[in-house]
Design a protein around this motif. Structure first.
Motif, PDB file in Angstrom:
ATOM      1  N   ALA A 125      50.934  -6.325  25.047  1.00  0.00           N
ATOM      2  CA  ALA A 125      51.570  -6.656  23.767  1.00  0.00           C
ATOM      3  C   ALA A 125      53.081  -6.450  23.826  1.00  0.00           C
ATOM      4  O   ALA A 125      53.834  -7.101  23.086  1.00  0.00           O
ATOM      5  N   GLN A 126      53.545  -5.573  24.721  1.00  0.00           N
ATOM      6  CA  GLN A 126      54.986  -5.326  24.847  1.00  0.00           C
ATOM      7  C   GLN A 126      55.732  -6.545  25.382  1.00  0.00           C
ATOM      8  O   GLN A 126      56.950  -6.639  25.261  1.00  0.00           O
ATOM      9  N   PHE A 127      54.998  -7.474  25.995  1.00  0.00           N
ATOM     10  CA  PHE A 127      55.621  -8.664  26.580  1.00  0.00           C
ATOM     11  C   PHE A 127      55.477  -9.892  25.678  1.00  0.00           C
ATOM     12  O   PHE A 127      55.941 -10.967  26.029  1.00  0.00           O
ATOM     13  N   GLY A 128      54.828  -9.741  24.530  1.00  0.00           N
ATOM     14  CA  GLY A 128      54.661 -10.873  23.630  1.00  0.00           C
ATOM     15  C   GLY A 128      55.981 -11.329  23.026  1.00  0.00           C
ATOM     16  O   GLY A 128      56.787 -10.518  22.574  1.00  0.00           O
ATOM     17  N   GLN A 129      56.227 -12.633  23.048  1.00  0.00           N
ATOM     18  CA  GLN A 129      57.458 -13.205  22.516  1.00  0.00           C
ATOM     19  C   GLN A 129      57.154 -14.533  21.842  1.00  0.00           C
ATOM     20  O   GLN A 129      56.232 -15.246  22.271  1.00  0.00           O
ATOM     21  N   PRO A 130      57.919 -14.906  20.818  1.00  0.00           N
ATOM     22  CA  PRO A 130      57.726 -16.224  20.207  1.00  0.00           C
ATOM     23  C   PRO A 130      57.926 -17.334  21.229  1.00  0.00           C
ATOM     24  O   PRO A 130      58.865 -17.297  22.020  1.00  0.00           O
ATOM     25  N   GLY A 131      57.017 -18.295  21.246  1.00  0.00           N
ATOM     26  CA  GLY A 131      57.147 -19.429  22.149  1.00  0.00           C
ATOM     27  C   GLY A 131      56.539 -19.216  23.513  1.00  0.00           C
ATOM     28  O   GLY A 131      56.612 -20.102  24.369  1.00  0.00           O
ATOM     29  N   TRP A 132      55.939 -18.053  23.745  1.00  0.00           N
ATOM     30  CA  TRP A 132      55.325 -17.740  25.038  1.00  0.00           C
ATOM     31  C   TRP A 132      53.902 -17.249  24.832  1.00  0.00           C
ATOM     32  O   TRP A 132      53.596 -16.588  23.843  1.00  0.00           O
ATOM     33  N   THR A 133      53.033 -17.547  25.803  1.00  0.00           N
ATOM     34  CA  THR A 133      51.672 -17.039  25.806  1.00  0.00           C
ATOM     35  C   THR A 133      51.484 -16.162  27.043  1.00  0.00           C
ATOM     36  O   THR A 133      51.664 -16.637  28.171  1.00  0.00           O
ATOM     37  N   VAL A 134      51.188 -14.893  26.834  1.00  0.00           N
ATOM     38  CA  VAL A 134      50.943 -13.984  27.955  1.00  0.00           C
ATOM     39  C   VAL A 134      49.624 -14.374  28.619  1.00  0.00           C
ATOM     40  O   VAL A 134      48.591 -14.496  27.959  1.00  0.00           O
ATOM     41  N   ILE A 135      49.657 -14.577  29.928  1.00  0.00           N
ATOM     42  CA  ILE A 135      48.470 -14.994  30.666  1.00  0.00           C
ATOM     43  C   ILE A 135      47.744 -13.794  31.253  1.00  0.00           C
ATOM     44  O   ILE A 135      46.553 -13.575  31.001  1.00  0.00           O
ATOM     45  N   ALA A 136      48.431 -13.019  32.055  1.00  0.00           N
ATOM     46  CA  ALA A 136      47.810 -11.861  32.700  1.00  0.00           C
ATOM     47  C   ALA A 136      48.896 -10.930  33.209  1.00  0.00           C
ATOM     48  O   ALA A 136      50.028 -11.348  33.459  1.00  0.00           O
ATOM     49  N   GLY A 137      48.531  -9.675  33.364  1.00  0.00           N
ATOM     50  CA  GLY A 137      49.465  -8.694  33.893  1.00  0.00           C
ATOM     51  C   GLY A 137      48.842  -7.891  35.008  1.00  0.00           C
ATOM     52  O   GLY A 137      47.707  -8.141  35.430  1.00  0.00           O
ATOM     53  N   ASP A 138      49.590  -6.923  35.490  1.00  0.00           N
ATOM     54  CA  ASP A 138      49.117  -6.010  36.533  1.00  0.00           C
ATOM     55  C   ASP A 138      49.527  -4.621  36.069  1.00  0.00           C
ATOM     56  O   ASP A 138      50.639  -4.164  36.339  1.00  0.00           O
ATOM     57  N   VAL A 139      48.651  -3.958  35.329  1.00  0.00           N
ATOM     58  CA  VAL A 139      48.994  -2.691  34.691  1.00  0.00           C
ATOM     59  C   VAL A 139      48.705  -1.534  35.638  1.00  0.00           C
ATOM     60  O   VAL A 139      47.587  -1.379  36.128  1.00  0.00           O
ATOM     61  N   LEU A 140      49.716  -0.745  35.868  1.00  0.00           N
ATOM     62  CA  LEU A 140      49.633   0.312  36.865  1.00  0.00           C
ATOM     63  C   LEU A 140      48.611   1.376  36.492  1.00  0.00           C
ATOM     64  O   LEU A 140      48.512   1.797  35.354  1.00  0.00           O
ATOM     65  N   GLY A 141      47.847   1.799  37.495  1.00  0.00           N
ATOM     66  CA  GLY A 141      46.925   2.903  37.305  1.00  0.00           C
ATOM     67  C   GLY A 141      45.515   2.519  36.913  1.00  0.00           C
ATOM     68  O   GLY A 141      44.562   3.188  37.285  1.00  0.00           O
ATOM     69  N   LEU A 142      45.350   1.464  36.112  1.00  0.00           N
ATOM     70  CA  LEU A 142      44.011   1.077  35.655  1.00  0.00           C
ATOM     71  C   LEU A 142      43.171   0.576  36.821  1.00  0.00           C
ATOM     72  O   LEU A 142      43.685  -0.084  37.718  1.00  0.00           O
ATOM     73  N   PRO A 143      41.867   0.886  36.829  1.00  0.00           N
ATOM     74  CA  PRO A 143      41.058   1.450  35.741  1.00  0.00           C
ATOM     75  C   PRO A 143      40.859   2.955  35.794  1.00  0.00           C
ATOM     76  O   PRO A 143      39.980   3.474  35.115  1.00  0.00           O
ATOM     77  N   TRP A 144      41.666   3.674  36.592  1.00  0.00           N
ATOM     78  CA  TRP A 144      41.381   5.103  36.784  1.00  0.00           C
ATOM     79  C   TRP A 144      42.247   6.007  35.933  1.00  0.00           C
ATOM     80  O   TRP A 144      41.875   7.120  35.619  1.00  0.00           O
ATOM     81  N   THR A 145      43.434   5.551  35.591  1.00  0.00           N
ATOM     82  CA  THR A 145      44.360   6.360  34.805  1.00  0.00           C
ATOM     83  C   THR A 145      45.216   5.447  33.962  1.00  0.00           C
ATOM     84  O   THR A 145      45.433   4.278  34.321  1.00  0.00           O
ATOM     85  N   ASP A 146      45.716   5.945  32.834  1.00  0.00           N
ATOM     86  CA  ASP A 146      46.612   5.130  32.013  1.00  0.00           C
ATOM     87  C   ASP A 146      48.071   5.497  32.271  1.00  0.00           C
ATOM     88  O   ASP A 146      48.959   5.140  31.498  1.00  0.00           O
ATOM     89  N   ASP A 147      48.317   6.228  33.345  1.00  0.00           N
ATOM     90  CA  ASP A 147      49.686   6.513  33.764  1.00  0.00           C
ATOM     91  C   ASP A 147      50.251   5.260  34.412  1.00  0.00           C
ATOM     92  O   ASP A 147      49.813   4.845  35.482  1.00  0.00           O
ATOM     93  N   GLN A 148      51.229   4.626  33.764  1.00  0.00           N
ATOM     94  CA  GLN A 148      51.751   3.349  34.232  1.00  0.00           C
ATOM     95  C   GLN A 148      52.798   3.501  35.324  1.00  0.00           C
ATOM     96  O   GLN A 148      53.408   2.518  35.736  1.00  0.00           O
ATOM     97  N   TYR A 149      53.036   4.690  35.825  1.00  0.00           N
ATOM     98  CA  TYR A 149      54.131   4.890  36.770  1.00  0.00           C
ATOM     99  C   TYR A 149      53.627   5.455  38.093  1.00  0.00           C
ATOM    100  O   TYR A 149      54.327   6.162  38.791  1.00  0.00           O
TER     101      TYR A 149
END
Length: 297
Positions: A125-149
């Motif tokens: 949701a942090q990447f949502g912008q008018p005129g764009w459709t977010v397709i997919a991301g690569d979120v760090l840590g998942l599925p084992w941790t929600d630490d994105q760094y």
């Protein structure tokens, strides 16, 4: 030399063997996996979209055959679902322990997947912008941790609704690399044909080079600096010239100097006067407009 021991991100068992050896397994979704865990998810993801890039392998959007969630990953890399755990997943991974501490009444693995869903939705949701459709991301840590760094990322990718171009997105305001720049755009591409200045000003035994519009040079003059050389040219050419100057003098800059104007900033473009560059060496087609900034006597 003895190989460094690692732990499988999924089952938390030690991963033995030398690099490339049979017992080492492989990296999956940026994290080490033992061979059984890697094999368990080897066919979990199917490619649903491939995007050619100017450098590197094509960017692929892969869909989980177990739950339907999608993840971005370059071709040739191994990945797995952001959300799905499996029968080998340790009950000690961060998301399971977090779910247990939160008092979920559902089975802990299901609860951990709910935590992962919440994390994934919030990050994309942090990447949502008018005129764009977010397709997919690569979120760090998942599925084992929600630490994105905890590792690098292949980025979040979106489609420009107006033309269909797919490109990596930022958390700011993205501009389609194919469509004409939007009105009042501040990107380098939008300002490529603008008139810009490359300048050199002096204060005492030091000089500062830089680029900007007229107001930037005048701010140095108001602070007591003397204009030595000011050239005007296309924004794109001035930008390249300044980058070349910075690279040429990366080891020569003088930082933390007392007595220079505040407009000189932290000193990343400040040099001893003996190293004063001739700006025409870096911007040979620039027009000399130094006279515009010399105070009238």
């Amino acid at each position: 030399m003895r190989a460094k021991k690692k732990t499988c991100a999924n089952c938390l068992r030690p991963v033995h063997g030398s690099p490339g050896g049979r017992g080492r397994g492989r990296a999956v979704a940026w994290h080490a996996h033992c061979p059984p865990c890697a094999q368990l998810v080897a066919d979990q993801m199917e490619t649903v979209l491939s995007i050619e890039r100017t450098r590197g392998a094509p960017l692929q959007v892969r869909r989980c055959r177990w739950c339907g969630a999608e993840r971005a990953c370059p071709g040739g890399w191994a990945t797995r679902c952001h959300l799905c755990l499996d029968e080998r997943t340790s009950p000690e991974i961060d998301l399971v322990r977090q779910a247990a501490a939160s008092g979920f009444r559902t089975p802990l693995r299901e609860a951990a997947q709910l935590v992962a869903v919440t994390t994934l939705v919030d990050v994309l949701a942090q990447f949502g912008q008018p005129g764009w459709t977010v397709i997919a991301g690569d979120v760090l840590g998942l599925p084992w941790t929600d630490d994105q760094y905890t590792a690098k990322s292949h980025g979040t990718w979106g489609r420009h609704d107006a033309c269909g171009r797919i490109q990596v997105m930022s958390r700011g305001r993205d501009e389609c690399a194919t469509c004409p720049p939007e009105p009042r755009s501040r990107t380098h591409r939008a300002r490529a044909e603008d008139t810009h200045l490359l300048y050199l000003v002096r204060h005492g035994d030091f000089v500062k080079f830089g680029r900007g519009y007229h107001g930037r040079v005048r701010s140095h003059v108001r602070s007591g600096a003397t204009p030595i050389q000011v050239l005007t040219a296309r924004h794109a050419d001035v930008h390249i010239a300044e980058l070349t100057l910075k690279r040429r003098h990366v080891k020569d800059v003088a930082r933390g100097i007392e007595g220079v104007p505040a407009s000189f900033g932290t000193g990343t473009e400040v040099l001893p006067i003996r190293l004063s560059p001739d700006l025409l060496d870096f911007l040979p087609h620039g027009e000399d407009v130094t006279h515009r900034f010399v105070p009238l006597r």
